[in-house]
Design an enzyme around this catalytic site. Structure first.
Site, PDB file in Angstrom:
ATOM      1  N   ASP A 112       4.447   2.239   2.321  1.00 21.51           N
ATOM      2  CA  ASP A 112       3.199   2.351   1.564  1.00 21.51           C
ATOM      3  C   ASP A 112       2.506   3.645   1.948  1.00 21.51           C
ATOM      4  O   ASP A 112       2.593   4.090   3.103  1.00 21.51           O
ATOM      5  CB  ASP A 112       2.281   1.160   1.846  1.00 21.51           C
ATOM      6  CG  ASP A 112       2.843  -0.151   1.311  1.00 21.51           C
ATOM      7  OD1 ASP A 112       3.480  -0.134   0.251  1.00 21.51           O
ATOM      8  OD2 ASP A 112       2.636  -1.189   1.965  1.00 21.51           O
ATOM      9  N   ASP A 142       4.035  -1.064  -6.268  1.00 23.70           N
ATOM     10  CA  ASP A 142       2.914  -2.003  -6.327  1.00 23.70           C
ATOM     11  C   ASP A 142       2.043  -1.732  -7.550  1.00 23.70           C
ATOM     12  O   ASP A 142       1.559  -2.661  -8.204  1.00 23.70           O
ATOM     13  CB  ASP A 142       2.060  -1.902  -5.059  1.00 23.70           C
ATOM     14  CG  ASP A 142       2.816  -2.308  -3.809  1.00 23.70           C
ATOM     15  OD1 ASP A 142       3.717  -3.156  -3.917  1.00 23.70           O
ATOM     16  OD2 ASP A 142       2.510  -1.770  -2.734  1.00 23.70           O
TER      17      ASP A 142
END
Length: 221
Positions: free
Chosen positions: A149, A183
């Site tokens: 991430d 995401d």
């Protein structure tokens, strides 16, 4: 939206997602950040759990590696299910909105499962060092990879006033989660299904009503 456009969208999302992750993994030390704007930063973290970093071992009496393996296997089945849903929607020529949404969800889910399945054997550890590929010292095994991430939007980063009860003097940050392109694709797809629910599923409903639309089947008395 047909099969070709759906595949092009999926490939585009996967390329952007994986290129960004590989770049971050091979250029950043874990925890390193770069400020792009005051409200947007590139922050490298790794997530070995599910959404928001939740782990099965936090809720069930199982070891963390076992929880990670179970989660990865679950994700594989979920991706397979979403893939079948996408194939079915295209085959039945459902609404373009539904195909678009499911394509984004599938691309995002597939992007993150690539990390979970393969990154553990492709990269070495990023702790206090920049990771390299196929170094001979992988940080995990097959199915034990961590999701990369890097997108961080601290739109509000301040401190609660001292006079406030309980929260006074404590840090307040919005929006805190760190996420990635995959995401974003999943969230966008789900958002489309929620906001444009009638357009996404309306075509199937119209088909269900077609047999009752003929006046001949309901002669006037």
């Amino acid at each position: 939206m047909g099969l070709k456009k759906s595949l092009l969208l999926i490939v585009a999302v996967l390329l952007i997602d994986q290129i960004s992750k590989i770049y971050i993994k091979t250029h950043f030390v874990l925890g390193e950040s770069v400020e792009v704007f005051e409200w947007f930063k590139i922050l490298f973290i790794e997530n070995s759990g599910a959404a928001w970093g939740a782990k099965l071992s936090d809720f069930l009496p199982i070891a963390e590696p076992t929880g990670k393996l179970v989660l990865t296997i679950f994700r594989l089945f979920a991706v397979a299910g979403i893939g079948y849903w996408l194939f079915d929607t295209i085959k039945k020529q459902t609404s373009k909105v539904l195909i678009l949404a499911v394509s984004l969800i599938f691309a995002g889910a597939l992007g993150n499962i690539i990390d979970s399945v393969f990154y553990g054997i492709v990269f070495n550890d990023s702790y206090q060092q920049v990771a390299t590929t196929f170094s001979g010292e992988p940080y995990g095994g097959l199915f034990y990879g961590k999701v990369v991430d890097m997108l961080y939007f601290p739109l509000i980063d301040t401190t609660w006033p001292e006079w406030m009860p309980y929260f006074g003097g404590k840090d307040f940050r919005f929006f805190e989660p760190v996420f990635n392109i995959a995401d974003m694709a999943i969230s966008t797809g789900v958002g489309i299904l929620i906001v444009f629910n009638k357009k996404a599923f309306g075509k199937e409903e119209d088909k269900d009503l077609e047999p009752f639309e003929s006046e001949e089947e309901f002669p006037h008395s």
